[in-house]
Design a protein around this motif. Sequence first.
Motif, PDB file in Angstrom:
ATOM      1  N   CYS A   1      47.638  16.522  60.048  1.00 32.03           N
ATOM      2  CA  CYS A   1      46.696  15.562  59.467  1.00 32.03           C
ATOM      3  C   CYS A   1      46.296  14.535  60.522  1.00 32.03           C
ATOM      4  CB  CYS A   1      47.324  14.869  58.255  1.00 32.03           C
ATOM      5  SG  CYS A   1      46.236  13.694  57.436  1.00 32.03           S
ATOM      6  N   SER A   2      44.987  14.345  60.709  1.00 32.61           N
ATOM      7  CA  SER A   2      44.483  13.425  61.735  1.00 32.61           C
ATOM      8  C   SER A   2      44.227  12.025  61.197  1.00 32.61           C
ATOM      9  CB  SER A   2      43.175  13.967  62.327  1.00 32.61           C
ATOM     10  OG  SER A   2      42.123  13.877  61.369  1.00 32.61           O
ATOM     11  N   LEU A   3      44.235  11.866  59.858  1.00 32.10           N
ATOM     12  CA  LEU A   3      43.915  10.591  59.213  1.00 32.10           C
ATOM     13  C   LEU A   3      42.520  10.096  59.588  1.00 32.10           C
ATOM     14  CD1 LEU A   3      47.344   8.743  59.616  1.00 32.10           C
ATOM     15  CD2 LEU A   3      46.455   9.903  57.586  1.00 32.10           C
ATOM     16  N   GLY A   4      41.651  11.020  59.974  1.00 34.42           N
ATOM     17  CA  GLY A   4      40.284  10.657  60.322  1.00 34.42           C
ATOM     18  C   GLY A   4      40.132   9.923  61.635  1.00 34.42           C
ATOM     19  N   ASP A   5      41.173   9.878  62.439  1.00 33.69           N
ATOM     20  CA  ASP A   5      41.170   9.174  63.720  1.00 33.69           C
ATOM     21  C   ASP A   5      40.820  10.169  64.826  1.00 33.69           C
ATOM     22  OD1 ASP A   5      41.667   7.858  66.086  1.00 33.69           O
ATOM     23  OD2 ASP A   5      43.635   7.114  65.519  1.00 33.69           O
ATOM     24  N   PRO A   6      39.654  10.013  65.494  1.00 28.34           N
ATOM     25  CA  PRO A   6      39.259  10.971  66.540  1.00 28.34           C
ATOM     26  C   PRO A   6      40.291  11.117  67.659  1.00 28.34           C
ATOM     27  CG  PRO A   6      37.404   9.576  65.943  1.00 28.34           C
ATOM     28  CD  PRO A   6      38.615   8.993  65.260  1.00 28.34           C
ATOM     29  N   GLU A   7      40.941  10.014  68.055  1.00 28.82           N
ATOM     30  CA  GLU A   7      41.952  10.104  69.119  1.00 28.82           C
ATOM     31  C   GLU A   7      43.175  10.889  68.653  1.00 28.82           C
ATOM     32  OE1 GLU A   7      42.899   6.258  70.585  1.00 28.82           O
ATOM     33  OE2 GLU A   7      40.878   5.877  71.385  1.00 28.82           O
ATOM     34  N   GLN A   8      43.587  10.642  67.409  1.00 30.52           N
ATOM     35  CA  GLN A   8      44.701  11.404  66.849  1.00 30.52           C
ATOM     36  C   GLN A   8      44.326  12.872  66.729  1.00 30.52           C
ATOM     37  OE1 GLN A   8      47.734  10.906  66.280  1.00 30.52           O
ATOM     38  NE2 GLN A   8      48.468  12.095  64.544  1.00 30.52           N
TER      39      GLN A   8
END
Length: 369
Positions: free
Chosen positions: A117-124
């Motif tokens: 899951c990226s949580l919507g964070d592009p860097e993650q």
Amino acid sequence: MKSLYEQVYESLKQEIIAAKYKPGDRVPSEKELSDAFHVSRITSKKALEKLMNEGYVYRQRGKGTFVSESPAGNGNGRHDKPLFGLIVTTFDDSFGSGLIAAIERAADERCLFILKCSLGDPEQEERIVQELLDYGVDGLIMFPAQAEHYSSEILRMVVDKFPLVLIDRSFKGVAATSVSTANEEAAKTGIDYLFELGHEQIGVLAPANFETTTIEDRLDGIVEAFAEKQVVVNRELWCSALKSTLPTPLGSKEADIDSIKTHLKEHPQITALFALEYNIAILAKTAVEQLGLSVPEDISILCFDSPPWNELEWNFTHLKQREAELGKLAVERLLNMYYEETGFEKDRLPAELVIGSSTKKMKVKHPSS
């Protein structure tokens, strides 16, 4: 001229045949081959996969790739299931959890998935992509965090035809395989339904980020629906400052509810709200009720998606995306790319309008006698 991955494959195969690498020896890793041949890691990965499929080498996850005891034509190539990565932005009952379940069902007995899951964070998201590629996954299904900003690694995947399927998004200017709802047509269906109920002063509630093709397509569909009805779009009735529903919230629900209340006070002519996401519809209903109004008697609300219905409960009228079909199709596309049966595909599935308790035909106002 042979492709880059075939050149790497041939070079390494000849070194194995010439006994530079003996049975049991570890051969160079994807990164080492990438550095030695000045190619992408996806290219070196494909070269190693071809050697595995032909029985020259075998992989031990976490340790590396090794020369087989009796390589070359012995039929002992890799027979394990392909391992794919699945990257989602968030887990949501209204849209997402059903799709993940559909992917799991479609993968049964054919492939395996690692869920991240990226949580919507592009860097993650970029870190997760790199982590999965380093681990040696054979392909990816992704819910991208954004549409305009994507990493160079993702672009290399597309150029190298690495198995990659995007869900609910697409990348502008990049021919990546994608599976999504026909969001523009779905939004038109929603506006047409509100028009049928007599609503023309329609407020649109959108998340603060417009950097996903999903939201952009829905807004385009709304504009097109107004144009077909020859009704002027009043963008002053649109509110796109809502932040609490983003995968990585930048604001509070209370602040968003206050924003919607202020918006309704400033535009009392609004008779219906079109929320582009289910969680925004919940905020809208709360805002309407805090103003002493009711849904749908005073203001109708229509949205995208909804959690599973209970027939005895109050439910939103919504545009239902076909999660089961989207998930199944994404797996099919990924497996076809893995086995090199198909190339670039772009699938768009229609949504279904489900009538709930949140919309009502406008009352006809009769002039007083």
